[in-house]
Design an enzyme around this catalytic site. Sequence first.
Site, short mmCIF file in Angstrom:
data_model
loop_
_atom_site.label_atom_id
_atom_site.label_comp_id
_atom_site.label_asym_id
_atom_site.label_seq_id
_atom_site.Cartn_x
_atom_site.Cartn_y
_atom_site.Cartn_z
N GLU A 1 0.79 -1.26 0.13
CA GLU A 1 -0.11 -0.01 0.23
C GLU A 1 0.95 1.27 0.01
O GLU A 1 1.90 1.16 0.47
CB GLU A 1 -0.92 -0.09 1.31
CG GLU A 1 -1.76 1.08 1.55
CD GLU A 1 -2.99 1.20 0.26
OE1 GLU A 1 -2.43 1.58 -0.75
OE2 GLU A 1 -4.14 1.14 0.63
N ASP A 2 0.41 2.22 -0.72
CA ASP A 2 1.10 3.52 -0.70
C ASP A 2 1.24 4.28 0.37
O ASP A 2 2.19 4.70 0.94
CB ASP A 2 0.81 4.12 -1.85
CG ASP A 2 -0.62 4.87 -2.02
OD1 ASP A 2 -1.60 4.01 -1.34
OD2 ASP A 2 -0.81 5.68 -2.76
N ASP B 1 -3.94 6.03 5.80
CA ASP B 1 -4.40 7.06 6.28
C ASP B 1 -5.45 6.74 7.36
O ASP B 1 -5.10 6.67 8.54
CB ASP B 1 -5.15 7.90 5.03
CG ASP B 1 -5.60 9.35 5.21
OD1 ASP B 1 -5.55 9.69 6.33
OD2 ASP B 1 -5.58 10.04 4.33
N PHE C 1 -1.61 16.84 2.92
CA PHE C 1 -2.25 16.12 1.63
C PHE C 1 -0.82 16.00 0.52
O PHE C 1 -0.32 16.88 0.43
CB PHE C 1 -3.36 17.06 1.09
CG PHE C 1 -3.90 16.05 -0.16
CD1 PHE C 1 -4.79 15.27 0.09
CD2 PHE C 1 -3.12 15.94 -1.54
CE1 PHE C 1 -5.67 14.52 -0.92
CE2 PHE C 1 -3.75 15.07 -2.39
CZ PHE C 1 -4.90 14.40 -2.05
N ARG D 1 0.72 11.33 -9.93
CA ARG D 1 1.37 10.24 -9.56
C ARG D 1 2.72 9.95 -9.99
O ARG D 1 3.53 9.25 -9.70
CB ARG D 1 0.56 9.09 -10.06
CG ARG D 1 -0.91 9.10 -9.67
CD ARG D 1 -1.51 7.72 -9.97
NE ARG D 1 -2.97 7.91 -9.96
CZ ARG D 1 -3.77 7.60 -8.86
NH1 ARG D 1 -3.04 7.28 -7.96
NH2 ARG D 1 -4.93 7.44 -8.76
C1 PRP Z 1 -5.75 6.06 -1.33
C2 PRP Z 1 -4.53 5.11 -0.83
C3 PRP Z 1 -4.95 4.12 -0.15
C4 PRP Z 1 -6.07 4.71 0.61
C5 PRP Z 1 -5.51 5.14 2.21
O1 PRP Z 1 -6.48 5.42 -2.34
O2 PRP Z 1 -3.92 4.83 -2.08
O3 PRP Z 1 -5.48 3.01 -0.81
O4 PRP Z 1 -6.44 5.72 -0.06
O5 PRP Z 1 -6.82 5.59 2.66
P1 PRP Z 1 -7.15 5.20 4.01
O6 PRP Z 1 -6.49 4.54 4.82
O7 PRP Z 1 -7.99 6.54 4.57
O8 PRP Z 1 -8.39 4.07 3.72
P2 PRP Z 1 -7.40 6.35 -3.18
O9 PRP Z 1 -8.87 5.99 -2.61
O10 PRP Z 1 -7.00 7.84 -3.26
O11 PRP Z 1 -7.13 5.38 -4.41
P3 PRP Z 1 -5.67 5.22 -5.53
O12 PRP Z 1 -4.86 4.42 -4.67
O13 PRP Z 1 -6.24 4.77 -6.66
O14 PRP Z 1 -5.48 7.13 -5.69
#
Ligand code: PRP
Length: 181
Positions: free
Chosen positions: A102-103, A106, A155, A168
Amino acid sequence: MARKRPREHLKVLLRKSQIRRKVRHLARQIEHDFHGEPLHLVCILKGACIFLADLLRELELPVSVDFIAVSSYGKGSLPSGEVRITKDLDHSIEGLNVIIVEDILDTGLTLNYLYRILQSRKPKALKIAALLDKPARRLKEVPVDYIGFKIPDAFVVGYGLDYGERYRNLPDVCILPAVEA
Ligand code: PRP
């Protein structure tokens, strides 16, 4: 008059050299923990794709990959806190050593949900590697095994993370000041 450079408003939080060193360090930790056993990396689309690509190339173990996508709060018409799989894995993970890649961690809603779903599919081991951790925003606890950087409640974009699908491709992780985390 000089033209404004497109990245002027971004503030670098983590440089690509720092990220590269950290990814190497995480790879060494993972290799140490799995003692040469095969690994199956599950990438959460889309933000984790760059981290996956770099981590994958650092790992000196037999590695396979699969991808999963979720739709979460704040996207479309789903109510806050709800997470839904929009693209499932192509292959079973039963009996495999799985690392969810996971990136950013949050609120924890995405990983809390996916961890429980994937655990129910009976992997041999299930670990989580998150490059970024924003603990100030946590709503749900998540058992993370490999964390790259703890970051402040800002952010961030770049290295796979987007704002409206932009940024990205930035090699650094940057703060986008005008956006609320
Ligand atoms: C982002 C990120 C995680 C998630 C984390 O994805 O890549 O998957 O939010 O947030 P959380 O801990 O609050 O659940 P996003 O929904 O922006 O989609 P993406 O990866 O396709 O940009």
